[in-house]
Motif scaffolding. Structure first.
Motif, short mmCIF file in Angstrom:
data_model
loop_
_atom_site.label_atom_id
_atom_site.label_comp_id
_atom_site.label_asym_id
_atom_site.label_seq_id
_atom_site.Cartn_x
_atom_site.Cartn_y
_atom_site.Cartn_z
N MET A 110 -7.97 0.49 6.73
CA MET A 110 -8.81 -0.53 6.10
C MET A 110 -9.12 -0.15 4.66
O MET A 110 -9.49 0.99 4.37
CB MET A 110 -10.10 -0.69 6.89
CG MET A 110 -11.08 -1.72 6.34
SD MET A 110 -10.51 -3.44 6.44
CE MET A 110 -10.58 -3.71 8.23
N LEU A 111 -8.99 -1.14 3.77
CA LEU A 111 -9.34 -0.97 2.36
C LEU A 111 -10.55 -1.83 2.03
O LEU A 111 -10.57 -3.02 2.35
CB LEU A 111 -8.17 -1.38 1.48
CG LEU A 111 -8.45 -1.41 -0.03
CD1 LEU A 111 -8.51 0.01 -0.58
CD2 LEU A 111 -7.39 -2.22 -0.77
N GLY A 112 -11.54 -1.22 1.41
CA GLY A 112 -12.70 -1.96 0.94
C GLY A 112 -13.02 -1.60 -0.50
O GLY A 112 -12.55 -0.59 -1.02
N VAL A 113 -13.82 -2.42 -1.14
CA VAL A 113 -14.21 -2.19 -2.54
C VAL A 113 -15.71 -2.00 -2.62
O VAL A 113 -16.48 -2.82 -2.10
CB VAL A 113 -13.77 -3.35 -3.44
CG1 VAL A 113 -14.31 -3.16 -4.86
CG2 VAL A 113 -12.25 -3.46 -3.47
N VAL A 114 -16.13 -0.90 -3.24
CA VAL A 114 -17.55 -0.65 -3.54
C VAL A 114 -17.79 -1.10 -4.98
O VAL A 114 -17.22 -0.55 -5.92
CB VAL A 114 -17.88 0.85 -3.39
CG1 VAL A 114 -19.38 1.08 -3.65
CG2 VAL A 114 -17.50 1.35 -2.01
#
Length: 757
Positions: free
Chosen positions: A563-567
């Protein structure tokens, strides 16, 4: 064809069967060619039509996955890796792949070359890798062979990644007898690229020269793709030549040379030589571009004497690329690779013939239509027979009342046993062998967070990344288990302060020709699709690894999710799972319909304390999951969250204990009156869509204000951080009172004790 000069064996059905082709597939080849294939052509077909390269038993199902979204810069499977737009002119290339079979017979090199291969997929996109992750599965650590495999795999990952200079920031390790004899070794890489400088695996313009760059070609890895497309057996040890040998220092040079060549715009197209080596790179590039290619194998740099065209075409020697150079820029390309002390040999040209022709000393040894070999085009696509597994008839009959519940007197022993279980215990023994901080972008590494966070240099942003899957859940309920794999990976990214964006996957299953295995695979694909659609995390691509079996049967079906997420703001929103300060107020966030469920099925508690894999995967409602994650991210972005940790393996008691251990501070938790629910389900049940978090005391009243406009969630105040002990009370009875220092010793030393046994 001038194959006779090579003293190649006569090609017939028996030889085709030895190469892993079926009788029907061999007949298709004869029909397409109108003649008997040469030995080189047979080898090409055998690898290109292997499961590993063609996805022939999985492609029809993979096409049903959600693979569109405004954030995607390339379509799934279109390039070497998925690519997501994160704004500010930047894209993230990321992908996960397996190296299971090689690691089963040669754990160190199998794991090391898995790391090298996945990094090459990233920098062939023009992206510089900024972090690596992994997902590992082994049998019981009580077995000496498993300890040997575990040690070799971890050292291989560490030595290659550390030498290459990319931090390994996150991962997961599970142990279960289901993986005995067939470990799973999945490697993931993440890189950053300017969106106007993305490289493509294309060969569009006839007349452009073709170069092999990087290392010389040897005999290592020949038929690695077909080796990965069959079951592990006693004979697998004899296939060590199918395991590649990696050189991370050579790969580092190749990375820098490749990125420089792309920056100087001398490259028209580029493809990594992964599975099937020169074969896959040349045929895939021409098939996607609608062109052809002439290759002269006698020009290929080799490191072993008397290599044949067959061996050169099928070698999977590492640290090599196929580059289509722009016309007139050949000398610049060669100069760049010479500067980095690497080969750059002109071996052919792009043509307009729509054929790939292979020459050896001027003689044609193969002449094939790339479209007939390409996945999703001429390669076979099968839809296999399905049958619901008979074992589910037994696992579904599990009656929780057949298990004695814990009491205030026995709960502490159960808790300590769980805390010491290898699936829950600290993985410090693993990640301390990895360089987690090289390149100085790591904001939160392995250990104290649900997901790692890596800074995107030059911006305020960061990437939250995680791998996740509970194979036991998928075994008990393939569709729901796969839903949970996606949901938990997203939940982990959310708890770290990231907005989930997209996934890559590595689908590890057994033999697709077995109807029960294929039914499980089909159901898992549906579950992934359900979750990705609801959570708006499209599938960017990945890898399918089938035939993960050993003499005792298939591994747990394991659809690993990357999973890739952006902060949005690393400085303000990065969140760990560690308790922070005395007096912080603890909360439990859950769907508004429940905070606990009377269910221990599929739990680590049931497996560890009672030796049972039974019941159903935990209940999950994806809309409720979405609401909980939205609520958590809203709280984090409001700036009031001190820590956040999802409730997963081991249940609520273990989640709280991990936060106490990571923060080295205790807490007092009172869940209040909980009626008609088993105590072990409350403490150790793995009900989904739950997150523990804390705020400072002066921000506690703000929690409900922040969540006022979010429907479907419940937030309950359950205690506060502080003291030297973790105490947990349910319905007025104290079930746990544990010294944080003491439980830290149990948690941290569990795996080292087993490895030193």
């Amino acid at each position: 064809m001038a194959e006779s000069i090579l003293q190649a064996p006569d090609v017939d059905l028996d030889l085709a069967l030895e190469h892993g082709l079926t009788e029907e597939e061999y007949e298709w080849i004869l029909e397409e060619l109108g003649r008997t294939p040469t030995f080189v052509e047979l080898g090409i077909y055998s690898v290109m039509w292997s499961e590993h390269c063609s996805y022939k038993n999985s492609l029809a199902l993979l096409k049903t996955l959600p693979n569109k979204g405004d954030q995607l810069l390339v379509a799934a499977g279109e390039e070497n890796a998925g690519l997501v737009d994160i704004g500010e002119g930047l894209g993230v290339a990321f992908k996960i792949e397996s190296h299971n079979h090689p690691s089963a017979v040669e754990p160190y090199q199998g794991a090391a070359t898995g790391v090298g291969g996945i990094h090459r997929d990233i920098f062939t996109m023009g992206a510089r890798p900024i972090c690596a992750l992994n997902s590992l599965r082994f049998g019981s650590l009580d077995e000496p062979r498993v300890r040997y495999l575990f040690d070799g795999v971890v050292r291989g990952i560490g030595d290659y990644g550390n030498s290459f200079g990319v931090p390994t920031v996150a991962g997961e390790v599970y142990f279960d007898e289901a993986y005995e004899g067939n470990p799973l070794v999945n490697a993931m890489s993440v890189g950053i690229v300017d969106t106007d400088k993305i490289a493509s695996a294309s060969a569009d313009e006839a007349g452009c020269p073709v170069y092999i760059v990087g290392s010389s070609t040897g005999r290592d890895g020949i038929h690695g793709a077909t080796f990965a497309s069959e079951e592990i057996s006693e004979e697998s040890e004899e296939k060590r030549p199918s395991v590649q040998v990696g050189d991370p220092f050579q790969e580092k040079l190749l990375l820098e040379a490749t990125l420089e060549a792309l920056k100087e715009e001398v490259v028209a197209g580029i493809q990594d030589m992964g599975a099937a080596g020169i074969t896959s790179s040349s045929f895939e590039m021409t098939a996607s571009s609608g062109t052809g290619m002439d290759l002269h194998l006698d020009r290929v740099p080799v490191r072993e004497s008397k290599m044949t065209p067959y061996e050169i075409m099928l070698s999977e020697s590492q640290e090599r690329m196929l580059i289509v150079c722009k016309k007139g820029r050949e000398e610049e390309l060669k100069a760049i690779f010479k500067k980095w002390d690497l080969n750059a040999k002109h071996v052919g040209e792009v043509t307009d013939t729509k054929r790939v022709r292979i020459f050896w000393n001027g003689d044609v040894v193969a002449d094939l239509d790339p479209h007939h070999l390409a996945a999703g085009e001429g390669a076979p696509v099968y839809e296999r027979e399905t049958k619901e597994p008979t074992y589910l008839n037994e696992t579904r009959t599990f009656d929780p009342t057949s298990i004695q519940d814990v009491t205030p007197e026995t709960a502490s022993d159960a808790f300590l046993t769980l805390l010491e279980a290898p699936n829950i215990a600290s993985k410090r023994w693993v990640f301390e062998q990895y360089d987690t901080m090289v390149r100085t972008n790591t904001v939160v590494g392995p250990g104290p967070s649900d997901a790692a966070i890596v800074r995107v240099k030059g911006t305020d942003r960061g990437l939250a990344v995680k791998t996740d899957c509970n194979g036991r859940y998928v075994y008990l309920n393939p569709r729901r288990g796969a839903q949970i794999a996606v949901a938990e990976a997203a939940r982990n990214v959310t708890c770290a302060g990231g907005k989930p964006m997209a996934i890559t996957n590595c689908l590890n299953f057994g033999n697709p020709y077995k109807p029960e295995v294929y039914w499980t695979f089909e159901q898992a694909i549906r579950g992934m699709s359900d979750a990705c659609t609801t959570l708006e995390t499209p599938v960017t691509g990945g890898n399918v690894s089938l035939y993960n079996e050993h003499p005792e049967g298939a591994v747990f079906p394991t659809p690993t999710i990357g999973m890739l997420g952006v902060v949005d703001d690393v400085a303000e929103h990065s969140t760990t799972s560690a308790f922070q300060e005395d007096g912080d107020v603890l909360f439990l966030l859950s769907p508004d319909t429940w905070a606990h469920r009377d269910d221990i099925g599929g739990s680590e508690y049931l497996a560890t304390l009672h030796g049972m894999t039974a019941g159903d995967a935990p209940y999950i409602d994806l809309e409720e999951e979405r609401a909980v994650q939205n609520a958590m991210l809203t709280l984090i972005r409001d700036g009031i969250v001190q820590h956040a940790h999802d409730v997963s393996d081991g249940g609520l008691a273990i989640a709280l204990a991990e936060s106490a251990i990571h923060g080295q501070v205790g807490g007092q938790v009172d869940l209040g009156a909980v009626d008609d629910i088993r105590a072990d389900a409350i403490l150790f049940g793995e009900a989904q869509s739950r997150i523990t978090f804390s705020t400072r005391a002066n921000a506690a009243e703000r929690v409900k204000e922040v969540l006022a406009d979010i429907d479907g969630v419940s937030v309950r105040r359950i205690g506060e951080v502080g003291g030297a002990n973790l105490k947990l009370t349910v319905s007025g009875s104290e079930y746990l009172d544990a010294d944080v220092g003491a439980i830290s010793d149990v948690y941290e030393n569990a795996i080292p004790k087993r490895m030193n046994a």
